[in-house]
Design a protein around this motif. Structure first.
Motif, PDB file in Angstrom:
ATOM      1  N   ALA A 157       0.741  -1.090  -0.275  1.00 21.79           N
ATOM      2  CA  ALA A 157       0.054   0.087   0.357  1.00 21.79           C
ATOM      3  C   ALA A 157       0.937   1.212   0.018  1.00 21.79           C
ATOM      4  CB  ALA A 157      -0.804   0.189   1.071  1.00 21.79           C
ATOM      5  N   CYS A 163     -11.802   4.190  -5.609  1.00 21.11           N
ATOM      6  CA  CYS A 163     -11.331   3.212  -4.684  1.00 21.11           C
ATOM      7  C   CYS A 163     -11.694   1.819  -4.569  1.00 21.11           C
ATOM      8  CB  CYS A 163     -11.380   3.606  -3.224  1.00 21.11           C
ATOM      9  SG  CYS A 163     -10.841   3.495  -2.335  1.00 21.11           S
ATOM     10  N   THR A 173      -8.385  -0.586  -6.179  1.00 22.25           N
ATOM     11  CA  THR A 173      -7.467  -1.148  -4.611  1.00 22.25           C
ATOM     12  C   THR A 173      -8.198  -2.623  -4.760  1.00 22.25           C
ATOM     13  OG1 THR A 173      -9.287  -1.025  -3.445  1.00 22.25           O
ATOM     14  CG2 THR A 173      -8.220   0.390  -2.672  1.00 22.25           C
ATOM     15  N   LEU A 196      -5.406  -5.190  -2.979  1.00 21.13           N
ATOM     16  CA  LEU A 196      -4.993  -4.836  -1.725  1.00 21.13           C
ATOM     17  C   LEU A 196      -5.527  -5.004  -0.618  1.00 21.13           C
ATOM     18  CD1 LEU A 196      -4.201  -0.891  -1.882  1.00 21.13           C
ATOM     19  CD2 LEU A 196      -2.466  -3.197  -1.651  1.00 21.13           C
ATOM     20  N   LEU A 202      -8.577  -1.483   4.591  1.00 21.40           N
ATOM     21  CA  LEU A 202      -7.792  -0.076   3.904  1.00 21.40           C
ATOM     22  C   LEU A 202      -6.814   0.452   4.498  1.00 21.40           C
ATOM     23  CD1 LEU A 202      -8.852   1.368   0.678  1.00 21.40           C
ATOM     24  CD2 LEU A 202      -7.608  -0.498   0.914  1.00 21.40           C
ATOM     25  N   ILE A 216      -6.641   7.982  -6.085  1.00 21.54           N
ATOM     26  CA  ILE A 216      -6.586   7.211  -6.335  1.00 21.54           C
ATOM     27  C   ILE A 216      -8.482   7.653  -7.248  1.00 21.54           C
ATOM     28  CG2 ILE A 216      -8.607   5.225  -5.644  1.00 21.54           C
ATOM     29  CD1 ILE A 216      -6.150   4.196  -5.310  1.00 21.54           C
TER      30      ILE A 216
END
Ligand code: SF4
Length: 210
Positions: free
Chosen positions: A7, A143, A147, A152, A165, A181
């Motif tokens: 990240a 997002c 992600t 992630l 997150l 993002i």
């Protein structure tokens, strides 16, 4: 590499691409205005909200004016943002709640923000991060999509994305991370036909591509 390390690397890449990224709702640093604009932005573009808000704030400049404004007039002013009846109602209710419970000021804690009409975790985190510098993951459509692509997160559920997150993106850069993002999602990792061939995440082995 742990997910937290990944990240941070992703954050560093984003920072190179978007060193000046910021909130695309133009609120003049006024917490109440950002709250109103964030509420208007549901299912509406930020560009449209910026246009509508300019006229709205000329006529209804603060929390007291909004609490007293007639429902029909607020509806007219926000109509082009869509869902205008519900949005007008919650803007007026939320403003009255701020006057009744928070001395007319926007509170700086998650639970108080969540107690306001029309405010969900996305808006609460936006306010906490952008206004109060306390960090907050704004899990919007960009997002969530990106992600997941970056590995992630493995869920499209907004709450799960926020909770996943939050511990891996350092608090002090969460707000920045989410704004970048959005920029990245608009011009590189788009919903359809992402530009993987020229993406630094792929070049730096942070994503295999879509
Ligand atoms: S490689 Fe493709 S899918 Fe991965 S982050 Fe870049 S644009 Fe998005």
């Amino acid at each position: 590499m742990t997910t937290k390390q990944k990240a941070i690397k992703i954050y560093e890449q984003l920072k190179k691409l978007y060193p000046d990224s910021e909130c695309t709702l133009y609120h003049d640093g006024d917490p109440w205005k950002l709250l109103v604009m964030a509420r208007l932005s549901a299912q509406c573009t930020d560009a449209r909200v910026n246009i509508v808000s300019k006229t709205l704030f000329e006529e209804i400049p603060d929390v007291y004016a909004m609490a007293e404004a007639p429902q029909e007039r607020v509806e007219e002013l926000v109509k082009s943002c869509g869902l205008y009846r519900t949005k007008a109602k919650s803007l007026r209710e939320m403003s009255q709640q701020l006057i009744d419970n928070f001395d007319g000021k926007v509170p700086d804690d998650y639970d108080s923000l969540m107690s306001l009409s029309g405010v969900g975790s996305k808006i609460a985190n936006l306010i906490l991060g952008d206004v109060f510098g306390k960090g907050g993951i704004v899990a919007d459509t960009h997002c969530i999509r990106i992600t997941n692509r970056l590995g992630l997160v493995k869920s499209t559920n907004q709450t799960i994305v926020e909770r996943t997150l939050s511990p891996i993106v350092p608090k002090e850069v969460q707000s920045d991370f989410c704004h970048m993002i959005v920029d990245f999602g608009r011009d590189v990792c788009t919903a359809r036909n992402p530009r993987c061939h020229e993406c630094p995440m792929k070049e730096n082995k942070l994503c295999k591509g879509n």
